[in-house]
Enzyme design. Structure first.
Site, PDB file in Angstrom:
ATOM      1  N   ASP A 139      -3.511  15.089  -0.376  1.00  0.00           N
ATOM      2  CA  ASP A 139      -2.993  13.897  -1.039  1.00  0.00           C
ATOM      3  C   ASP A 139      -4.098  12.848  -1.135  1.00  0.00           C
ATOM      4  OD1 ASP A 139      -1.055  12.385  -2.330  1.00  0.00           O
ATOM      5  OD2 ASP A 139      -0.341  11.462  -0.467  1.00  0.00           O
ATOM      6  N   TYR A 141      -5.503   8.963  -2.918  1.00  0.00           N
ATOM      7  CA  TYR A 141      -5.150   7.526  -2.837  1.00  0.00           C
ATOM      8  C   TYR A 141      -5.853   6.875  -4.016  1.00  0.00           C
ATOM      9  CZ  TYR A 141      -4.405   3.241   0.075  1.00  0.00           C
ATOM     10  OH  TYR A 141      -4.002   2.034   0.602  1.00  0.00           O
ATOM     11  N   HIS A 146      -2.487   0.360  -6.331  1.00  0.00           N
ATOM     12  CA  HIS A 146      -1.759   0.682  -5.103  1.00  0.00           C
ATOM     13  C   HIS A 146      -2.602   0.356  -3.870  1.00  0.00           C
ATOM     14  CE1 HIS A 146       0.736   2.755  -2.184  1.00  0.00           C
ATOM     15  NE2 HIS A 146      -0.278   3.540  -1.862  1.00  0.00           N
ATOM     16  N   ARG A 155      -4.349  -6.453   5.172  1.00  0.00           N
ATOM     17  CA  ARG A 155      -5.633  -7.035   5.578  1.00  0.00           C
ATOM     18  C   ARG A 155      -5.963  -8.323   4.829  1.00  0.00           C
ATOM     19  NH1 ARG A 155      -6.635  -1.699   5.270  1.00  0.00           N
ATOM     20  NH2 ARG A 155      -7.308  -1.925   3.108  1.00  0.00           N
ATOM     21  N   GLU A 212       6.987   7.759  -2.777  1.00  0.00           N
ATOM     22  CA  GLU A 212       5.718   7.466  -3.439  1.00  0.00           C
ATOM     23  C   GLU A 212       5.710   8.215  -4.761  1.00  0.00           C
ATOM     24  OE1 GLU A 212       2.442   8.297  -0.722  1.00  0.00           O
ATOM     25  OE2 GLU A 212       2.568   6.248   0.056  1.00  0.00           O
ATOM     26  N   GLU A 214       4.011   9.970  -7.479  1.00  0.00           N
ATOM     27  CA  GLU A 214       2.700  10.604  -7.627  1.00  0.00           C
ATOM     28  C   GLU A 214       2.801  11.727  -8.655  1.00  0.00           C
ATOM     29  OE1 GLU A 214       0.642  11.639  -4.070  1.00  0.00           O
ATOM     30  OE2 GLU A 214       1.523   9.996  -2.887  1.00  0.00           O
ATOM     31  N   ASP A 246       5.988  11.845  -2.688  1.00  0.00           N
ATOM     32  CA  ASP A 246       5.385  11.986  -1.357  1.00  0.00           C
ATOM     33  C   ASP A 246       6.117  11.038  -0.395  1.00  0.00           C
ATOM     34  OD1 ASP A 246       3.560  12.780   0.602  1.00  0.00           O
ATOM     35  OD2 ASP A 246       2.271  11.064   0.195  1.00  0.00           O
ATOM     36  N   ARG A 250       7.137   4.492   6.680  1.00  0.00           N
ATOM     37  CA  ARG A 250       6.132   3.434   6.832  1.00  0.00           C
ATOM     38  C   ARG A 250       5.951   2.964   8.272  1.00  0.00           C
ATOM     39  NH1 ARG A 250       3.401   4.413   2.408  1.00  0.00           N
ATOM     40  NH2 ARG A 250       4.641   4.203   0.515  1.00  0.00           N
ATOM     41  N   GLN A 253       4.039   5.596  10.093  1.00  0.00           N
ATOM     42  CA  GLN A 253       2.664   5.568   9.577  1.00  0.00           C
ATOM     43  C   GLN A 253       1.857   4.420  10.201  1.00  0.00           C
ATOM     44  OE1 GLN A 253       2.588   5.353   5.274  1.00  0.00           O
ATOM     45  NE2 GLN A 253       0.361   5.332   5.145  1.00  0.00           N
ATOM     46  N   TYR A 257      -1.452   5.840  12.363  1.00  0.00           N
ATOM     47  CA  TYR A 257      -2.532   6.202  11.433  1.00  0.00           C
ATOM     48  C   TYR A 257      -3.940   5.885  11.926  1.00  0.00           C
ATOM     49  CZ  TYR A 257      -3.786   1.608   9.440  1.00  0.00           C
ATOM     50  OH  TYR A 257      -4.255   0.342   9.247  1.00  0.00           O
ATOM     51  N   LYS A 266       4.117  11.547   6.801  1.00  0.00           N
ATOM     52  CA  LYS A 266       4.077  12.151   5.465  1.00  0.00           C
ATOM     53  C   LYS A 266       4.520  13.607   5.455  1.00  0.00           C
ATOM     54  CE  LYS A 266       1.704   8.644   3.644  1.00  0.00           C
ATOM     55  NZ  LYS A 266       1.983   7.981   2.375  1.00  0.00           N
ATOM     56  N   THR A 270       7.847  16.764   0.906  1.00  0.00           N
ATOM     57  CA  THR A 270       7.193  16.335  -0.329  1.00  0.00           C
ATOM     58  C   THR A 270       7.908  17.071  -1.447  1.00  0.00           C
ATOM     59  OG1 THR A 270       5.090  16.154   0.856  1.00  0.00           O
ATOM     60  CG2 THR A 270       4.987  16.214  -1.557  1.00  0.00           C
ATOM     61  N   THR A 365       0.011   7.385  -4.705  1.00  0.00           N
ATOM     62  CA  THR A 365       0.971   6.528  -5.395  1.00  0.00           C
ATOM     63  C   THR A 365       0.358   5.935  -6.659  1.00  0.00           C
ATOM     64  OG1 THR A 365       1.881   5.970  -3.253  1.00  0.00           O
ATOM     65  CG2 THR A 365       2.494   4.536  -5.090  1.00  0.00           C
ATOM     66  N   GLU A 379       5.612  -1.617  -1.992  1.00  0.00           N
ATOM     67  CA  GLU A 379       5.054  -2.602  -2.915  1.00  0.00           C
ATOM     68  C   GLU A 379       6.152  -3.340  -3.684  1.00  0.00           C
ATOM     69  OE1 GLU A 379       2.680   0.915  -4.128  1.00  0.00           O
ATOM     70  OE2 GLU A 379       1.397  -0.630  -5.018  1.00  0.00           O
TER      71      GLU A 379
HETATM   72 MN    MN Z   1       0.949   9.765  -0.870  1.00  0.00          MN
END
Ligand code: MN
Length: 432
Positions: A139, A141, A146, A155, A212, A214, A246, A250, A253, A257, A266, A270, A365, A379
């Protein structure tokens, strides 16, 4: 200007009626695996209008007798892998045979009602199955919007994109055993989560389950261990695309992560759509992706041509248990992706990692520039701070038990649609 061939010509028509809004006109011809009814074994077919064309029967009757497919019994298999492994030449040859039969240019099907009954199965009667024995699932990114949204939430705006992001397609090795076909319900996962102000983690059902939006592509051919794939050859090693959800937890994660990236958040499921739209069918919908000039990408990732992406409209709807129909929460487009499929594949193989027929590479995503084009609840609800309002008065920050997520997508031609059908799945309560 779009380029057409004899099988993508907008003027081409099947010898029977196909509604203009159907996802499966004669210009599409996507491959899948289906059972004619629940009591039959799975077999390979092509979606056409409201029917599935049974390729197994056609092969048995000798319809695939060109130089590449003659003496191959790839359409008598349970999976598409053997056909995919024959590469682009086989795909092109099969596509022409199928297109000619369905247009009536080859009149053997058009003039034979008994054969039509045998090989054109009403789609409403069939059960679709996973079409590919998926080897490895990766997968990416690849959507700048996104990555920027998620980075901004976690951040701040000034450090939204990590320093590597504009130089390489970020990705992680996923899990193929839990890739499921559209329609398969999935349980809310259990796992470890830790609130910011808690001293220790707790174990329980994820509270922040998300989708997600995708798209994924399947490898056809690939490279030997130790060899790389050049950009100029990348697209020839792609069989076609499907919609991918996907599913993501959250809260799991967020806690797990660091420092190796997503893992259990994840891997609980899927979902992919059942029909694989080939590169040949998408050819007229090529378009340029975002400009990659600041910074320039390294030479090994330089596009072989300027139009290495596709104009594919994508939509996501959510239907709660108290709703009569899905409510559209997102409209996005495949062409928003910063990194192309060719770049994802080439980057994946650049170390000499062997990519194999049947591998699934998903985009990450796909979010667009506007708030209604964001491809995840994270989002759309901006981390839960802006709940989505549904027509029946309900609200969502993340998914609730019983919610069905429905993804769809299509490339719009002049009077026809090359579509992906639906990728849907319902979220069941956690198994505690
Ligand atoms: Mn994904």
């Amino acid at each position: 200007m779009p380029t057409y061939d004899a099988t993508t010509d907008p003027a081409l028509k099947a010898f029977f009626d196909i509604p203009a809004e159907s996802h499966f006109p004669i210009q599409n011809l996507p491959y899948g695996v289906f059972r004619p009814s629940a009591k039959h074994e799975p077999r390979i077919g092509v979606a056409i209008g409201d029917f599935v064309l049974d390729l197994k029967v056609l092969q048995t009757l000798g319809f695939f007798d060109g130089p590449v497919l003659r003496n191959q019994d790839v359409f008598e298999e349970r999976w598409l892998n053997e056909f995919m492994d024959l590469g682009k030449a086989a795909r092109t040859e099969a596509r022409k045979v199928i297109s000619d039969l369905l247009s009536g240019k080859d009149d053997r099907l058009k003039n034979d009602p008994d054969l039509q009954k045998r090989v054109l199965i009403p789609m409403k009667d069939v059960v679709t199955e996973l079409p590919v024995q998926i080897g490895d699932y990766t997968d990416f990114y690849s959507s700048r919007e996104h990555a920027t949204n998620v980075g901004t939430m976690f951040r701040g705006k000034d450090n939204a994109l990590q320093p590597n992001w504009l130089h390489l397609p970020v990705g992680y090795h996923g899990r193929s055993s839990s890739v499921v076909i559209s329609g398969t319900p999935l349980h809310r996962p259990m796992g470890q989560t830790k609130a910011d102000d808690a001293a220790a983690p707790v174990f329980g059902p994820s509270r922040l389950v998300d989708f997600e939006l995708e798209m994924g592509f399947f490898v056809s051919g690939g490279n030997r261990l130790g060899q790389r794939l050049p950009m100029a050859e990348a697209e020839d090693n792609i069989f076609g695309l499907a919609l991918v959800n996907d599913w993501s937890a959250r809260d799991i994660q967020k806690w797990e992560y660091v420092p190796l990236g997503p893992f259990l958040a994840k891997n609980f499921g899927t979902t992919i759509s059942p029909w694989i739209i080939t590169m040949e069918a998408l050819e007229p919908f090529r378009t340029a992706g975002p400009v990659q000039s600041e910074p320039e990408v390294l030479d090994y990732l330089k596009p072989a041509r300027p139009d290495q992406t596709y104009d594919i409209r994508l939509e996501v709807g959510i239907q709660g248990e108290n709703m009569d129909a899905p409510h559209t929460v997102c409209v996005s487009n495949f062409r928003y992706l910063y990194w192309s499929m060719a770049q994802q594949l080439v980057h994946h193989a650049v170390t000499g990692c062997n990519m194999r027929t049947g591998d699934l590479l998903a985009s990450g995503t796909i979010s667009g520039p506007t708030e209604d084009s964001y491809g995840s609840m994270l989002e759309l609800s901006w981390r839960g701070s802006k709940p989505l309002k549904f027509p029946n008065g309900e609200e969502r920050k993340f998914l609730q038990d019983g919610d069905t997520v429905v993804m769809t997508g299509w490339a719009q031609g002049d009077g026809y649609r090359v579509g992906f059908g639906a990728c849907e799945g319902r979220l069941l309560p956690a198994v505690q």
